[in-house]
Design a protein around this motif. Structure first.
Motif: not given
Length: 108
Positions: A77-88, A90-104
């Motif tokens: 799921a992390i990889q799918a969201e990273q791809k959708r968001l244009g992030m690297a 890597d499947g790693r759960p980090g602050q950048k992904l969490l912060t992005t997903l928190r935003a409406p």
């Protein structure tokens, strides 16, 4: 990744699981790390990992139990969201992904 998940299940700290898995690889003749630890994106606490799993599940990803343990379903799921968001991806759960997903979502 299965060995990492087993080690991580014993102690839910990425640095611990990575160090033990790497030590085992080195003992059997493996090479040193080829890529440095991603220090520009701090890891997540167990509570934050639960929050991330909840946000991923709310987006339709089949996480399974929301337990703060990042297993195969969470990584996919992390990889799918990273791809959708244009992030690297890597499947790693980090602050950048969490912060992005928190935003409406835009438009809300």
């Amino acid at each position: 990744f299965r060995n990492f998940d087993v080690i991580y299940g014993y102690n839910a700290a990425e640095s611990y699981a990575l160090a033990i898995a790497h030590l085992a690889d080195r003992i059997k003749g493996g090479k040193a790390f080829a890529t440095p630890w991603p220090t520009d994106d701090p890891g997540l606490s167990r509570q934050e990992r639960r929050e991330l799993q909840t946000l991923l599940a709310n987006r339709g990803h089949p996480i399974g139990e929301i337990d703060g343990m990042i297993g195969a379903n969470s990584r996919q799921a992390i990889q799918a969201e990273q791809k959708r968001l244009g992030m690297a991806v890597d499947g790693r759960p980090g602050q950048k992904l969490l912060t992005t997903l928190r935003a409406p979502p835009p438009g809300r």
